[in-house]
Motif scaffolding. Structure first.
Motif, PDB file in Angstrom:
ATOM      1  N   ASP A  32       0.825  -1.206   0.000  1.00 37.64           N
ATOM      2  CA  ASP A  32       0.000   0.000   0.000  1.00 37.64           C
ATOM      3  C   ASP A  32       0.861   1.259   0.000  1.00 37.64           C
ATOM      4  O   ASP A  32       0.631   2.184  -0.781  1.00 37.64           O
ATOM      5  N   ASP A  96       0.838   6.729   3.496  1.00 41.26           N
ATOM      6  CA  ASP A  96       0.450   5.554   4.286  1.00 41.26           C
ATOM      7  C   ASP A  96       1.125   5.473   5.655  1.00 41.26           C
ATOM      8  O   ASP A  96       1.364   4.392   6.147  1.00 41.26           O
ATOM      9  N   HIS A 122      -4.339   6.527   5.892  1.00 42.50           N
ATOM     10  CA  HIS A 122      -5.570   6.013   6.521  1.00 42.50           C
ATOM     11  C   HIS A 122      -5.320   5.436   7.921  1.00 42.50           C
ATOM     12  O   HIS A 122      -6.104   4.598   8.382  1.00 42.50           O
ATOM     13  N   HIS A 123      -4.238   5.863   8.583  1.00 42.44           N
ATOM     14  CA  HIS A 123      -4.020   5.429   9.964  1.00 42.44           C
ATOM     15  C   HIS A 123      -4.608   6.450  10.943  1.00 42.44           C
ATOM     16  O   HIS A 123      -4.673   7.635  10.629  1.00 42.44           O
ATOM     17  N   THR A 143      -4.464   3.492   1.720  1.00 45.34           N
ATOM     18  CA  THR A 143      -4.007   4.785   1.206  1.00 45.34           C
ATOM     19  C   THR A 143      -4.146   4.814  -0.313  1.00 45.34           C
ATOM     20  O   THR A 143      -4.442   5.845  -0.900  1.00 45.34           O
ATOM     21  N   ASP A 175      -4.113  -4.469   1.247  1.00 43.62           N
ATOM     22  CA  ASP A 175      -4.565  -3.905   2.531  1.00 43.62           C
ATOM     23  C   ASP A 175      -5.934  -4.441   2.949  1.00 43.62           C
ATOM     24  O   ASP A 175      -6.339  -4.260   4.101  1.00 43.62           O
TER      25      ASP A 175
HETATM   26 MN    MN Z   1      -2.166   1.023   4.257  1.00 44.72          MN
END
Ligand code: MN
Length: 338
Positions: A32, A96, A122-123, A143, A175
Motif C-alpha cells: 500500500d 500511508d 488512513h491510519h 491509502t 490492505d
Molecule cells: Mn495502508
C-alpha cells in the motif's frame, strides 16, 4: 467523510509551486505504501516534476515487479542520497503513515527539511502539528484507494493510466487481504471496478502477489505453524515466534514472514494473533484480531506500536524469550471476545 474541494485546490497549488518532490514510504514498506507512492510519483513525473520515491528499508520480494519499482531509493543502501532528497525537497508526501517516526531512519531528515509536508494516509491519529496539508481518512481501506479518490477529484485525473491503476489496485487488494477485510463498504468495490476500467488485469495481478512465493517462504510458513505456534484456547489467542536463527535457516529474505500471522488468526476460535520475529537487537511484532478486540490500543499500550483496529504492529527490546513471557502474561489476563 471525505476531503473537501478546498483540500484538492491546496494540494494542486503546493504541487504547482514545487520543483523537487520526494515521496516517502513507511518503514518495512508494504504494497500500500509503495503502490500509492509509485502511483503518485507516476502522475508527478508526467506533469514534468522532479519526483522521487524513497523507502527507509528494502522493499519485499513479492512486490518487486511493480511498475517503476527500480526507481525507488532505499535509505539502508543509500542513506546520504535519501537524506539529501528529503532535506532539499520543496514538497514531501507521507504515504500511508501518520507521523515521521514511522519512517525510522528517515525521521531525522523529515524533522530537518524545510519542505511543505502533505499527508495521504488512513491510519488513526495523524501528527497534525507536523503536516501542512492532511488527507487523513482512517475509514478508507487503503491509502491507495484514498489516493485514487484524490486523483479522480483533481486535475490529475487525466494522468491516470494502466500502470498507476495497477499499483493502486495492488495496495487496495493487499490492505484488504484480497477484499476480505476493511472493505465492508460499496465504495471500495466501486473503486476496484473503476481500476479495472483503467486496464488492471485482476487475475495476473493477484497471481503476482499471492501465487509468487519463494520455496523458502512456503517452508518457513510450514515450520512456523508446525513448530512455532502456541495456542491459548481459553483466551482465544495464538502466537508464532521466530528467532533470528529460524529466519536465517530460510534465507531471511525481505517479506519472508509477510502474512504468516494471518494463519494463526485463521484458526477456529482464535480472535487475537501475534507474530514475533527477532530482528537485530529488537523483536518485531505483528498483531491481528477478528471482530471487536482492538489490537491498535494493545500495541500502543504494551509494545510501542499501533496501526489499525484489527491489524497493528509493535516492537520490544527485551530478548525473544522475555518478550514471549510478557506477551503470554498479557494474553493470560486478557478478555478477548470471539
Ligand atoms: Mn495502508
Amino acid at each position: 467523510m471525505t476531503f473537501t474541494k478546498d483540500q484538492i485546490v491546496q494540494l494542486e497549488k503546493l504541487v504547482e509551486e514545487a520543483n523537487d518532490i520526494t515521496l516517502i514510504t513507511h518503514a518495512n514498506p508494504d504494497a500500500d505504501t509503495v503502490g500509492s507512492a509509485l502511483a503518485l510519483h507516476n502522475v508527478l513525473v508526467q506533469m514534468g516534476k522532479k519526483a522521487q520515491v524513497v523507502c527507509p528499508n528494502p522493499i519485499p520480494d513479492f512486490i518487486q515487479w511493480m511498475h517503476n519499482i527500480d526507481t525507488v531509493i532505499v535509505h539502508d543502501r543509500e542513506g546520504r542520497k535519501v537524506q539529501r532528497l528529503v532535506e532539499n525537497a520543496d514538497l514531501i508526501f507521507a504515504m500511508d503513515f501518520n507521523a515521521p517516526h514511522r519512517t525510522s531512519n528517515i525521521e531525522k531528515s523529515m524533522m530537518e527539511t524545510k519542505a511543505k509536508k502533505v499527508l495521504i494516509d488512513h491510519h488513526l491519529f495523524p501528527d497534525e502539528d507536523y503536516f501542512d496539508l492532511m488527507f487523513s481518512f482512517p475509514k478508507k481501506s487503503s491509502t491507495s484507494e484514498l489516493l485514487f479518490d484524490i486523483l479522480r477529484a483533481s486535475n490529475y485525473k487525466k494522468y491516470i493510466n494502466k500502470e498507476i491503476a495497477t499499483n493502486i489496485f495492488v495496495g487496495l487488494m493487499t490492505d484488504t487481504g484480497s477484499f476480505a477485510y476493511n472493505c465492508n463498504q460499496p465504495e471500495t468495490f466501486e473503486t476496484a471496478a473503476e481500476l479495472i476500467r483503467y486496464g488492471v488485469e485482476v487475475k495476473k495481478t493477484h497471481d503476482l502477489i499471492y501465487n509468487n512465493n519463494s520455496i523458502d517462504r512456503i517452508r518457513a510458513l510450514g515450520y512456523s505453524i508446525s513448530e512455532r505456534l502456541r495456542v491459548f484456547p481459553k483466551q482465544n489467542a495464538a502466537y508464532i515466534s521466530l528467532s533470528a536463527e529460524d529466519l536465517t535457516r530460510y534465507g531471511n529474505g525481505e517479506g519472508l514472514t509477510e502474512g504468516i500471522v494471518n494463519y494463526a488468526l485463521s484458526i477456529q476460535g482464535i480472535c487475537f494473533a501475534a507474530l514475533l520475529t527477532e530482528k537485530g537487537d529488537k523483536i518485531k511484532i505483528s498483531f491481528r484480531s477478528k471482530g471487536t478486540y482492538d489490537v491498535n490500543a494493545f500495541a500502543r499500550k504494551y509494545f510501542e506500536g499501533g496501526g489499525h483496529h484489527n491489524a497493528a504492529g509493535g516492537k520490544s527490546f527485551l530478548s525473544l524469550e522475555k518478550t514471549e513471557q510478557k506477551l503470554e502474561e498479557l494474553i493470560t489476563n486478557l478478555e478477548i471476545p470471539c
